[in-house]
Motif scaffolding. Structure first.
Motif, PDB file in Angstrom:
ATOM      1  N   ALA A   1       0.854  -1.201   0.000  1.00  0.00           N
ATOM      2  CA  ALA A   1       0.000   0.000   0.000  1.00  0.00           C
ATOM      3  C   ALA A   1       0.886   1.247   0.000  1.00  0.00           C
ATOM      4  O   ALA A   1       0.624   2.208  -0.723  1.00  0.00           O
ATOM      5  CB  ALA A   1      -0.931  -0.009   1.208  1.00  0.00           C
ATOM      6  N   LEU A   2       1.966   1.208   0.785  1.00  0.00           N
ATOM      7  CA  LEU A   2       2.885   2.351   0.828  1.00  0.00           C
ATOM      8  C   LEU A   2       3.484   2.604  -0.552  1.00  0.00           C
ATOM      9  O   LEU A   2       3.487   3.740  -1.034  1.00  0.00           O
ATOM     10  CB  LEU A   2       3.996   2.092   1.860  1.00  0.00           C
ATOM     11  CG  LEU A   2       5.092   3.150   1.918  1.00  0.00           C
ATOM     12  CD1 LEU A   2       4.544   4.461   2.492  1.00  0.00           C
ATOM     13  CD2 LEU A   2       6.293   2.682   2.764  1.00  0.00           C
ATOM     14  N   HIS A   3       3.950   1.537  -1.191  1.00  0.00           N
ATOM     15  CA  HIS A   3       4.569   1.703  -2.518  1.00  0.00           C
ATOM     16  C   HIS A   3       3.589   2.330  -3.498  1.00  0.00           C
ATOM     17  O   HIS A   3       3.966   3.153  -4.326  1.00  0.00           O
ATOM     18  CB  HIS A   3       5.071   0.358  -3.053  1.00  0.00           C
ATOM     19  CG  HIS A   3       6.311  -0.122  -2.345  1.00  0.00           C
ATOM     20  ND1 HIS A   3       7.062  -1.171  -2.787  1.00  0.00           N
ATOM     21  CD2 HIS A   3       6.923   0.314  -1.216  1.00  0.00           C
ATOM     22  CE1 HIS A   3       8.098  -1.368  -1.964  1.00  0.00           C
ATOM     23  NE2 HIS A   3       8.012  -0.486  -1.002  1.00  0.00           N
ATOM     24  N   SER A   4       2.316   1.951  -3.385  1.00  0.00           N
ATOM     25  CA  SER A   4       1.345   2.495  -4.342  1.00  0.00           C
ATOM     26  C   SER A   4       1.131   3.991  -4.122  1.00  0.00           C
ATOM     27  O   SER A   4       0.752   4.707  -5.042  1.00  0.00           O
ATOM     28  CB  SER A   4       0.031   1.725  -4.289  1.00  0.00           C
ATOM     29  OG  SER A   4      -0.593   1.958  -3.059  1.00  0.00           O
ATOM     30  N   CYS A   5       1.411   4.479  -2.911  1.00  0.00           N
ATOM     31  CA  CYS A   5       1.256   5.918  -2.636  1.00  0.00           C
ATOM     32  C   CYS A   5       2.327   6.746  -3.333  1.00  0.00           C
ATOM     33  O   CYS A   5       2.148   7.941  -3.550  1.00  0.00           O
ATOM     34  CB  CYS A   5       1.319   6.190  -1.135  1.00  0.00           C
ATOM     35  SG  CYS A   5      -0.098   5.554  -0.258  1.00  0.00           S
ATOM     36  N   PHE A   6       3.453   6.110  -3.672  1.00  0.00           N
ATOM     37  CA  PHE A   6       4.536   6.860  -4.301  1.00  0.00           C
ATOM     38  C   PHE A   6       4.153   7.352  -5.700  1.00  0.00           C
ATOM     39  O   PHE A   6       4.772   8.247  -6.244  1.00  0.00           O
ATOM     40  CB  PHE A   6       5.831   6.030  -4.353  1.00  0.00           C
ATOM     41  CG  PHE A   6       6.349   5.628  -2.989  1.00  0.00           C
ATOM     42  CD1 PHE A   6       6.144   6.459  -1.890  1.00  0.00           C
ATOM     43  CD2 PHE A   6       7.023   4.433  -2.803  1.00  0.00           C
ATOM     44  CE1 PHE A   6       6.611   6.091  -0.628  1.00  0.00           C
ATOM     45  CE2 PHE A   6       7.498   4.055  -1.540  1.00  0.00           C
ATOM     46  CZ  PHE A   6       7.284   4.886  -0.458  1.00  0.00           C
ATOM     47  N   GLU A   7       3.125   6.736  -6.283  1.00  0.00           N
ATOM     48  CA  GLU A   7       2.654   7.144  -7.608  1.00  0.00           C
ATOM     49  C   GLU A   7       1.792   8.405  -7.534  1.00  0.00           C
ATOM     50  O   GLU A   7       1.529   9.031  -8.548  1.00  0.00           O
ATOM     51  CB  GLU A   7       1.753   6.046  -8.230  1.00  0.00           C
ATOM     52  CG  GLU A   7       2.243   4.625  -8.058  1.00  0.00           C
ATOM     53  CD  GLU A   7       3.441   4.352  -8.929  1.00  0.00           C
ATOM     54  OE1 GLU A   7       3.437   4.837 -10.054  1.00  0.00           O
ATOM     55  OE2 GLU A   7       4.391   3.699  -8.439  1.00  0.00           O
ATOM     56  N   LEU A   8       1.281   8.712  -6.352  1.00  0.00           N
ATOM     57  CA  LEU A   8       0.297   9.795  -6.240  1.00  0.00           C
ATOM     58  C   LEU A   8       0.968  11.164  -6.161  1.00  0.00           C
ATOM     59  O   LEU A   8       2.138  11.275  -5.819  1.00  0.00           O
ATOM     60  CB  LEU A   8      -0.567   9.579  -4.982  1.00  0.00           C
ATOM     61  CG  LEU A   8      -1.232   8.205  -4.874  1.00  0.00           C
ATOM     62  CD1 LEU A   8      -1.859   8.038  -3.503  1.00  0.00           C
ATOM     63  CD2 LEU A   8      -2.265   8.040  -5.975  1.00  0.00           C
ATOM     64  N   GLN A   9       0.197  12.188  -6.472  1.00  0.00           N
ATOM     65  CA  GLN A   9       0.702  13.561  -6.403  1.00  0.00           C
ATOM     66  C   GLN A   9      -0.181  14.365  -5.451  1.00  0.00           C
ATOM     67  O   GLN A   9      -1.379  14.108  -5.359  1.00  0.00           O
ATOM     68  CB  GLN A   9       0.637  14.234  -7.788  1.00  0.00           C
ATOM     69  CG  GLN A   9       1.219  13.414  -8.932  1.00  0.00           C
ATOM     70  CD  GLN A   9       2.699  13.155  -8.780  1.00  0.00           C
ATOM     71  OE1 GLN A   9       3.421  13.936  -8.165  1.00  0.00           O
ATOM     72  NE2 GLN A   9       3.163  12.029  -9.312  1.00  0.00           N
TER      73      GLN A   9
END
Ligand code: S3P
Length: 171
Positions: free
Chosen positions: A63-71
């Motif tokens: 879940a944390l890794h997927s947040c890195f895509e967000l702006q």
């Protein structure tokens, strides 16, 4: 940078600060625990019970890794998120980490009144909770202290925090 990661022990107020801060910055707000629950269709409590902590930490990492895509987003992490794998390093690289610092006794009294179920302290009495927090905070604080900003969780000055954050965030 355009991501803010709020970290700190359970009960330090990451989610409520996250909501306020995201409004102030005009960013979206994400609660990492909620994201894990939505994705797995299970509550955090159920994940701990049925799959165990190790599996929870893997879901949390994903879940944390997927947040890195967000702006333009403020993310309230779980209390343990910065303390596993290389999470803290990636948090620092991908955004501004803010540690909501609070003493073990303040955390214990806040958690005593909390409504949500925290699997790590479920079933403990007040003294056991305090001892557990003292010990675990001792182990975890070295990770939290790697945050770029450290604020006193009991007396957060929104204006000051906002100003400090603007120095890190893209304008
Ligand atoms: C945990 C904290 C919880 C949740 C899980 C494990 C921890 O999040 O991720 O119960 O290891 O400290 P909160 O800090 O939002 O309660």
């Amino acid at each position: 940078m355009n991501k803010v990661f709020l970290m700190g022990y359970m009960g330090s107020g990451k989610s409520s600060l996250g909501k306020r801060l995201s409004r102030k910055l005009g960013f979206d707000f994400i609660d990492l625990d909620k994201l894990i629950e939505e994705r797995s269709n299970m509550s955090i409590e159920q994940i701990f019970k049925e799959k165990g902590e190790q599996e929870f930490r893997l879901l949390e990492q994903q879940a944390l890794h997927s947040c890195f895509e967000l702006q333009n987003v403020v993310i309230a992490l779980g209390g343990g998120t910065p303390c596993f794998f290389d999470n803290i390093k990636l948090i620092q690289q991908n955004g501004v980490g803010v540690y909501l610092k609070m003493s073990a006794s303040a955390l214990a009294s806040r958690l005593k009144n909390a409504k949500s179920i925290r699997p790590l302290i479920a079933g403990m009495n007040e003294i056991e909770v305090l001892e557990f927090i003292q010990q675990q905070l001792g182990e975890r604080e070295k990770y939290y202290l790697r945050a770029q900003l450290i604020v006193n969780g009991l007396s957060i000055k929104m204006e000051e925090l906002n100003k400090s954050l603007l120095e890190f965030l893209d304008q």
